[in-house]
Write a protein that holds these residues in place. Structure first.
Motif, PDB file in Angstrom:
ATOM      1  N   ASP A   1       0.926  -4.271   9.207  1.00 18.43           N
ATOM      2  CA  ASP A   1       2.030  -3.398   9.608  1.00 18.43           C
ATOM      3  C   ASP A   1       3.029  -3.138   8.486  1.00 18.43           C
ATOM      4  O   ASP A   1       3.904  -2.276   8.623  1.00 18.43           O
ATOM      5  CB  ASP A   1       2.770  -4.001  10.798  1.00 18.43           C
ATOM      6  N   LEU A   2       2.911  -3.881   7.381  1.00 16.53           N
ATOM      7  CA  LEU A   2       3.828  -3.663   6.260  1.00 16.53           C
ATOM      8  C   LEU A   2       3.240  -2.753   5.181  1.00 16.53           C
ATOM      9  O   LEU A   2       3.987  -2.237   4.342  1.00 16.53           O
ATOM     10  CB  LEU A   2       4.208  -5.002   5.613  1.00 16.53           C
ATOM     11  N   LEU A   3       1.928  -2.558   5.180  1.00 20.27           N
ATOM     12  CA  LEU A   3       1.295  -1.775   4.118  1.00 20.27           C
ATOM     13  C   LEU A   3       1.861  -0.360   4.073  1.00 20.27           C
ATOM     14  O   LEU A   3       2.049   0.284   5.112  1.00 20.27           O
ATOM     15  CB  LEU A   3      -0.216  -1.704   4.345  1.00 20.27           C
ATOM     16  N   PRO A   4       2.128   0.157   2.873  1.00 24.35           N
ATOM     17  CA  PRO A   4       2.587   1.544   2.747  1.00 24.35           C
ATOM     18  C   PRO A   4       1.535   2.518   3.275  1.00 24.35           C
ATOM     19  O   PRO A   4       0.346   2.207   3.341  1.00 24.35           O
ATOM     20  CB  PRO A   4       2.785   1.718   1.234  1.00 24.35           C
ATOM     21  N   GLU A   5       1.982   3.714   3.610  1.00 23.46           N
ATOM     22  CA  GLU A   5       1.064   4.708   4.151  1.00 23.46           C
ATOM     23  C   GLU A   5      -0.053   5.050   3.176  1.00 23.46           C
ATOM     24  O   GLU A   5      -1.184   5.337   3.585  1.00 23.46           O
ATOM     25  CB  GLU A   5       1.839   5.982   4.517  1.00 23.46           C
ATOM     26  N   ASP A   6       0.248   5.022   1.876  1.00 21.29           N
ATOM     27  CA  ASP A   6      -0.763   5.425   0.891  1.00 21.29           C
ATOM     28  C   ASP A   6      -1.660   4.265   0.452  1.00 21.29           C
ATOM     29  O   ASP A   6      -2.520   4.434  -0.409  1.00 21.29           O
ATOM     30  CB  ASP A   6      -0.102   6.047  -0.333  1.00 21.29           C
ATOM     31  N   ALA A   7      -1.481   3.088   1.041  1.00 18.78           N
ATOM     32  CA  ALA A   7      -2.284   1.926   0.643  1.00 18.78           C
ATOM     33  C   ALA A   7      -3.678   2.015   1.249  1.00 18.78           C
ATOM     34  O   ALA A   7      -3.840   2.282   2.442  1.00 18.78           O
ATOM     35  CB  ALA A   7      -1.609   0.634   1.093  1.00 18.78           C
TER      36      ALA A   7
ATOM     37  N   ARG B   1       9.537  -3.740   8.317  1.00 19.39           N
ATOM     38  CA  ARG B   1       9.028  -2.591   7.563  1.00 19.39           C
ATOM     39  C   ARG B   1      10.153  -1.580   7.309  1.00 19.39           C
ATOM     40  O   ARG B   1      10.283  -1.036   6.201  1.00 19.39           O
ATOM     41  CB  ARG B   1       7.883  -1.943   8.344  1.00 19.39           C
ATOM     42  N   ALA B   2      10.993  -1.341   8.286  1.00 13.43           N
ATOM     43  CA  ALA B   2      12.115  -0.410   8.121  1.00 13.43           C
ATOM     44  C   ALA B   2      13.107  -0.933   7.089  1.00 13.43           C
ATOM     45  O   ALA B   2      13.651  -0.156   6.291  1.00 13.43           O
ATOM     46  CB  ALA B   2      12.801  -0.179   9.463  1.00 13.43           C
ATOM     47  N   GLU B   3      13.362  -2.244   7.095  1.00 16.58           N
ATOM     48  CA  GLU B   3      14.270  -2.832   6.111  1.00 16.58           C
ATOM     49  C   GLU B   3      13.716  -2.662   4.698  1.00 16.58           C
ATOM     50  O   GLU B   3      14.457  -2.378   3.745  1.00 16.58           O
ATOM     51  CB  GLU B   3      14.489  -4.320   6.412  1.00 16.58           C
ATOM     52  N   LEU B   4      12.425  -2.845   4.533  1.00 14.93           N
ATOM     53  CA  LEU B   4      11.793  -2.651   3.228  1.00 14.93           C
ATOM     54  C   LEU B   4      11.903  -1.196   2.798  1.00 14.93           C
ATOM     55  O   LEU B   4      12.292  -0.892   1.656  1.00 14.93           O
ATOM     56  CB  LEU B   4      10.322  -3.071   3.294  1.00 14.93           C
ATOM     57  N   ASP B   5      11.558  -0.284   3.692  1.00 19.53           N
ATOM     58  CA  ASP B   5      11.601   1.143   3.362  1.00 19.53           C
ATOM     59  C   ASP B   5      13.005   1.579   2.964  1.00 19.53           C
ATOM     60  O   ASP B   5      13.184   2.361   2.019  1.00 19.53           O
ATOM     61  CB  ASP B   5      11.119   1.979   4.552  1.00 19.53           C
TER      62      ASP B   5
ATOM     63  N   GLU C   1       8.133  -2.104  -1.285  1.00 25.79           N
ATOM     64  CA  GLU C   1       6.863  -2.001  -0.586  1.00 25.79           C
ATOM     65  C   GLU C   1       6.029  -3.262  -0.798  1.00 25.79           C
ATOM     66  O   GLU C   1       6.148  -3.939  -1.825  1.00 25.79           O
ATOM     67  CB  GLU C   1       6.079  -0.757  -1.025  1.00 25.79           C
ATOM     68  N   VAL C   2       5.204  -3.548   0.195  1.00 26.62           N
ATOM     69  CA  VAL C   2       4.398  -4.771   0.201  1.00 26.62           C
ATOM     70  C   VAL C   2       2.936  -4.402   0.386  1.00 26.62           C
ATOM     71  O   VAL C   2       2.560  -3.830   1.407  1.00 26.62           O
ATOM     72  CB  VAL C   2       4.853  -5.725   1.326  1.00 26.62           C
ATOM     73  N   ARG C   3       2.122  -4.733  -0.624  1.00 30.31           N
ATOM     74  CA  ARG C   3       0.668  -4.541  -0.542  1.00 30.31           C
ATOM     75  C   ARG C   3      -0.078  -5.869  -0.576  1.00 30.31           C
ATOM     76  O   ARG C   3      -1.295  -5.899  -0.418  1.00 30.31           O
ATOM     77  CB  ARG C   3       0.184  -3.655  -1.697  1.00 30.31           C
ATOM     78  N   THR C   4       0.642  -6.951  -0.804  1.00 25.16           N
ATOM     79  CA  THR C   4       0.006  -8.267  -0.896  1.00 25.16           C
ATOM     80  C   THR C   4       0.965  -9.336  -0.411  1.00 25.16           C
ATOM     81  O   THR C   4       2.186  -9.209  -0.559  1.00 25.16           O
ATOM     82  CB  THR C   4      -0.439  -8.563  -2.347  1.00 25.16           C
TER      83      THR C   4
END
Length: 379
Positions: free
Chosen positions: A116-122, A63-67, A72-75
């Motif tokens: 654990d990967l979903l963005p905070e606003d998802a 998740r930190a690497e993505l950020d 971002e990953v929603r699916t």
């Protein structure tokens, strides 16, 4: 519009390879688009998903690497289990089936990772999966076992949603040749048998086009069955109006390749005739009427005549879905860049530019449709 591109276009069978994808492809695509954030429909092999599911610290690091890269990953795409870029994939992509405990384990692992990967606003997330399995062999007892597995997954997803507050839904993807060959098959088999809050449809518009289904009617049928489209895979099929002519045969021959299965359908006198792969189709189908081929072609670049692409089916499906409310997650899924005729998309620069161009096309053409429907205008 919530938009991503599917990373199953990139070969990566371990976590190091997944991270390398981000730097080699996803980050350059984001920069080329000039976007602050880029959505990914992440594909993780079963080994990677299992490793991450069992290691919370590794999930936090991913998740930190993505950020850090503005991704971002929603699916997640949990259709291919592994080996999606082997020299020959063909029918192996449909294994393990939903009758195999390994399919349930893999999908459950994916749900753990995605939470654990979903963005905070998802508000939630989605996982797409295969349409139970290839159609043969398939018995009534297979049906019982598969639906028991789907029930168990729904139980897991309900419990997870209660804990996280962010529901994750399984999106089953009808595909020609499979147990759930068409949207009609999926609606008939799933309606009333699955938890509609956690199990629904992934509408792949290439597959929809190959079946010669009417997009608006398909969307209406899903809705009438009490099911939901949780995810749209924005894709286009290859089409040729006169496949039996020398020109049509020559053009199709360029798309005959050994890695993936390219199911073919011919609409003849209102009846859809079927062949399981492009090499066999010229011997199994009459070739007097239009063919549609399960070969995902780039959304922004129509193939040269006498071939065309079914992007109108994609537009019509999005228009029908937008009429019901906000669009579900839209994932551009052209995984065939490496097997397209010629050199297009077969080097890093070409692939980055191609993915960026597809995302621009989707944002422009599909986003305009969504806005037009919302405002009550004629698209």
């Amino acid at each position: 519009m919530d938009l991503s591109y599917c990373t199953n276009v990139h070969p990566a069978e371990d976590l190091r390879g997944v991270l390398a994808q981000l730097d080699r492809f996803a980050l350059p695509v984001r920069r080329l688009l000039g976007a602050d954030r880029l959505g990914l429909g992440l594909w993780l092999s079963a080994d990677v998903a299992g490793g991450l599911a069992g290691d919370e610290a590794s999930r936090r690091r991913l998740r930190a690497e993505l950020d850090a890269r503005g991704l971002e990953v929603r699916t997640l795409n949990a259709f291919p289990y592994g080996g999606f870029h082997d020299a020959v994939v063909k029918h192996s992509v449909y294994r393990p089936r939903w009758t195999d405990p390994e399919r349930l384990r893999y999908t459950t692992d994916c749900a753990t990772v995605l939470a654990d990967l979903l963005p905070e606003d998802a508000a939630g997330g989605t996982i797409s999966t295969l349409p139970l399995g290839w159609r043969t062999p398939w018995t009534p007892s297979d049906d019982t076992v598969a639906f028991a597995a789907l029930d168990e997954l729904a139980r897991v997803l309900r419990a997870q949603a209660a804990w996280t507050g962010k529901p994750i839904a399984l999106a089953i993807e009808p595909e020609p040749g499979c147990v759930l060959d068409t949207v009609h098959d999926a609606v008939t088999r799933l309606g009333g048998r699955v938890d509609p809050d956690h199990v629904g449809i992934c509408l792949d518009t290439c597959h929809l086009a190959v079946s010669f289904a009417d997009p608006a009617a398909a969307v209406a049928e899903i809705r009438a069955a009490g099911l939901r489209v949780f995810k749209v895979q924005a894709s286009a099929a290859l089409e040729v109006s006169q496949p039996g002519t020398p020109e049509g045969r020559r053009a199709l021959a360029a798309f005959t390749e050994p890695r993936y299965l390219h199911q073919v359908r011919e609409l003849s006198g209102g009846v859809v005739l079927a062949s399981d792969d492009l090499p066999q189709a010229r011997h199994e189908l009459p070739g007097r009427d239009p063919w549609r081929v399960h070969f995902h072609v780039p959304l922004h670049a129509r193939p040269a005549a006498p071939l065309s692409a079914t992007t109108d089916v994609l537009r019509d499906a999005v228009r029908a879905l937008a009429a019901d409310g906000p669009l579900p997650h839209v994932e551009v899924e052209t995984y065939t860049w490496s097997v397209l005729p010629g050199a297009i998309g077969q080097d890093d620069t070409g692939l980055v530019r191609g993915i960026a161009a597809e995302l621009r096309w989707a944002r422009e053409h599909l986003g305009v449709l969504e806005t037009a429907v919302e405002e009550g205008a004629r698209p």
